[in-house]
Design an enzyme around this catalytic site. Structure first.
Site, PDB file in Angstrom:
ATOM      1  N   GLU A 112      36.532  32.946  34.270  1.00  0.00           N
ATOM      2  CA  GLU A 112      37.365  32.553  33.137  1.00  0.00           C
ATOM      3  C   GLU A 112      37.538  31.042  33.050  1.00  0.00           C
ATOM      4  OE1 GLU A 112      40.009  36.464  32.278  1.00  0.00           O
ATOM      5  OE2 GLU A 112      40.461  35.421  34.151  1.00  0.00           O
ATOM      6  N   GLU A 132      38.450  43.033  37.521  1.00  0.00           N
ATOM      7  CA  GLU A 132      39.833  43.488  37.364  1.00  0.00           C
ATOM      8  C   GLU A 132      39.950  44.987  37.125  1.00  0.00           C
ATOM      9  OE1 GLU A 132      40.048  39.104  36.206  1.00  0.00           O
ATOM     10  OE2 GLU A 132      38.607  40.749  36.085  1.00  0.00           O
TER      11      GLU A 132
END
Length: 258
Positions: A112, A132
């Site tokens: 990210e 995740e």
């Protein structure tokens, strides 16, 4: 020991993740220090390009969920209020270019941070994972926003919905990174690219970034209506005059950011 190092090289700043004994996993202190480093870069008019890299063999193993997870669940923001958000989600974001150099593990927040940057260089040994979903949560640092836009929906979902690990070759194929180099050459190559960006007219670089980002967030037609206005604003600058002189004299420009 500082979780984040800052090194100035002329108009370039190198920001280093510095928790190698934990594979540069992000705890709260590292998150805060990274935001401070980005904010200092944004506010320093003498700095024209930033490079985010990591000390040790891994860019980051991701968030230190044992500490960060409960804090976020309790309402803590990832970065201090008023600081530049390195993930470019919060209200204050960089207006200058950021390059990211990754190697080893580049997991979760590592991807990210790379997606929030402008140019990405990877070592051949890099292993990526947006894992995740394997932990019962989802990427909340920008991957769902930027990964599909960058790589295409199918390419992004292949990795976002499984959390599987992929390599630098695949990252290059889908456009996540722009170059893949031997690990021993990673920092030098990324620094060279930073220096190339920093050598250009800084006002023009920032205008180029602003235009490109506006086209992505507001739509190309909205930004198309601004192009001539942006161009006219640049044409009256000292850097534009120097650019014309350097063209006529067949030399590199010497830009002052004015």
């Amino acid at each position: 020991m500082a979780r984040v190092t800052v090194e100035r090289l002329g108009h370039v700043v190198r920001i280093g993740l510095n928790r190698p004994e934990k594979r540069n996993a992000f705890d709260l202190a590292m998150l805060d220090e990274l935001a401070q480093a980005y904010t200092a870069y944004e506010e320093d008019e003498g700095l024209r390009c930033g490079l985010l890299f990591a000390h040790g063999g891994h860019f980051t193993g991701g968030l230190d969920l044992a500490e960060v997870g409960p804090a976020v669940a309790a309402g803590r923001a990832l970065y201090p209020k008023g600081s530049v958000d390195p993930l470019a989600i919060g209200p204050r974001r960089l207006t200058k270019p950021m390059i990211v150099a990754v190697g080893g593990y580049c997991f979760t927040i590592g991807i990210e941070l790379a997606l929030a940057a402008d140019i990405r260089v990877a070592a051949e040994d890099t292993r990526f994972s947006q894992l995740e979903v394997q932990r019962g949560i989802f990427p909340f640092g920008g991957a769902t926003l930027r990964f599909p836009a960058l790589a295409g929906h199918g390419n992004a979902m292949r990795w976002l919905l499984t959390g599987d690990v992929f390599d630098a070759k695949e990252a290059y194929r889908i456009g996540l990174v722009q170059e893949v180099v031997p690990a021993a050459e990673l920092l030098d190559r990324a620094t060279w690219i930073c220096e190339r960006v920093a050598a250009q007219a800084p006002i023009a670089v920032r205008a180029t970034l602003a235009s490109s980002r506006a086209a992505m967030t507001e739509g190309p037609e909205v930004e198309a209506a601004r192009l001539e206005e942006r161009a006219r604003a640049l044409m009256g600058t000292e850097d534009a005059a120097e650019g014309m002189r350097s063209f006529v004299e067949r030399r590199a420009g010497r830009f002052q950011g004015r």
